[in-house]
Motif scaffolding. Sequence first.
Motif, PDB file in Angstrom:
ATOM      1  N   GLU A  62       0.839  -1.202   0.000  1.00 36.12           N
ATOM      2  CA  GLU A  62       0.000   0.000   0.000  1.00 36.12           C
ATOM      3  C   GLU A  62       0.876   1.255   0.000  1.00 36.12           C
ATOM      4  O   GLU A  62       1.902   1.310   0.691  1.00 36.12           O
ATOM      5  CB  GLU A  62      -0.897   0.020   1.242  1.00 36.12           C
ATOM      6  N   ARG A  63       0.443   2.259  -0.771  1.00 37.08           N
ATOM      7  CA  ARG A  63       1.231   3.486  -0.847  1.00 37.08           C
ATOM      8  C   ARG A  63       0.410   4.551  -1.576  1.00 37.08           C
ATOM      9  O   ARG A  63      -0.546   4.240  -2.291  1.00 37.08           O
ATOM     10  CB  ARG A  63       2.550   3.262  -1.589  1.00 37.08           C
ATOM     11  N   TRP A  64       0.821   5.788  -1.414  1.00 36.91           N
ATOM     12  CA  TRP A  64       0.232   6.893  -2.166  1.00 36.91           C
ATOM     13  C   TRP A  64       0.964   7.037  -3.503  1.00 36.91           C
ATOM     14  O   TRP A  64       2.186   6.882  -3.580  1.00 36.91           O
ATOM     15  CB  TRP A  64       0.361   8.200  -1.396  1.00 36.91           C
ATOM     16  N   ASN A  87      -4.718   0.771  -1.942  1.00 35.30           N
ATOM     17  CA  ASN A  87      -5.056   0.023  -0.739  1.00 35.30           C
ATOM     18  C   ASN A  87      -5.205  -1.450  -1.063  1.00 35.30           C
ATOM     19  O   ASN A  87      -5.381  -1.848  -2.212  1.00 35.30           O
ATOM     20  CB  ASN A  87      -6.364   0.549  -0.128  1.00 35.30           C
ATOM     21  N   LYS A 109      -4.560   6.677  -3.243  1.00 33.54           N
ATOM     22  CA  LYS A 109      -3.996   5.706  -2.301  1.00 33.54           C
ATOM     23  C   LYS A 109      -4.263   4.294  -2.822  1.00 33.54           C
ATOM     24  O   LYS A 109      -5.405   3.904  -3.044  1.00 33.54           O
ATOM     25  CB  LYS A 109      -4.639   5.883  -0.913  1.00 33.54           C
TER      26      LYS A 109
END
Length: 453
Positions: free
Chosen positions: A334-336, A406, A404
Amino acid sequence: MTTHTVPTRMQKAPSLAGPHEGYMPGFGNDYETEALPGALPQSANSPQKCNYGLYGEQLSGTAFTAPGHQNERTWCYRIRPSVKHSRHYQKIELPHWQSAPNVDLGVTSLGQYRWDPLPHAKDNLTWITGMRTMTTAGDVNTQIGMASHIYLLTSSMVDEYFFSADSELLVVPQEGILRFSTELGIIDLEPKEIAIIPRGLIYRVEILEGPARGFVCENYGQKFELPSRGPIGANCMANPRDFKAPVAAYEDREVPSTVTVKWCGQFHKTQIGQSPLDVVAWHGNYAPVKYDLRTYCPVGAILFDHPDPSIFTVLTASSSQPGTANIDFVLFRERWVVAEDTFRPPWYHKNIMSELMGNIYGQYDAKPQGFVPGGLSLHNMMLPHGPDRDAFENASNANLGPDKLNNTMSFMFETRFPQHLTKFAAAEAPLQDNYVDCWSGIEKKFDGTPGKK
């Protein structure tokens, strides 16, 4: 999932203060730990007589003359020296656990491949009998290259132990919870965590919750280490403090036991009269560790363009060619994503590295369909790959506000060597025969019109 009752027979060292009971923090640290007070000698590695009647023994993970920053060894103080754990060996066959070189002329590895998850077995399978080799690369005899496996476990090892003289093992659980009872202590391992089991270390694997399935990277070459961060600096990515080594724990049990060893790609077993997990105290920097993948701190582009996936490297094992790894272990979590005017998923490419990917949970952004948790894909060296049509169209036309990602955690075992399929991977594992069709819908958009996008 079924919870399994596993008796705790090992006597642990007193717990450390802090949030990680039973573990010591750090990667490559010089640890010291004792399960009985005074069992660990002070100011000497090999005293004339060890306390409690223990035997001093060194386990070396590198050559004696390896450079200081690479030199790894651990001093063990044990109830019996390990020569008591090695008797007459009998060769056994484990046909599903293969080693390189494993090139079968009837199997082609030239292509792009993807597999559905291997179904859980109905038979009683342990860590030794439940290993299923998917690919091999390099040569186990010259200690270069690797192999990738999927493990399927339904049963715990009982009075049965294993070690590999060939390799260290990087274990990536996908379902189920395992306990690794090792000579140097206990590691409990669940999905979203990984463990490194060093070459030569004896251990037993038990199921705490199962059935269990996961991935293994068998590293024949130089040990895994943290990658050089370069301009990134001292922080982010995988931080050393988040790796955990076990405190000392031992068994003093007189019971008939079996030790299986993997040596030069062959398997042999020996019968002994006691548990080999009898190290009461130890100190050194050659030890098993576990790591929580949720503590990995990704870095990325904050203005435009898509960096190379190497920025997501968790661990690397070097080769003789600088900057070209024997193995990289890479994590996509997960990351932006915030890059402007950028095609954000991984771009189309081919390169000299061979990429084997596994899905731990969720959806991978470059392949929204077909690459499911427990699944595996292989894109061998210099074979083109990239997003499928839907991923390309969606990313090309998306509103590029901050987004984002997810519910996503996938990984890659990447190596400089071609990865050869085993017969099992080619003929028995659930191969998706139509995988390459995911690119068939990609359209020609070029018509020679200037300025067209």
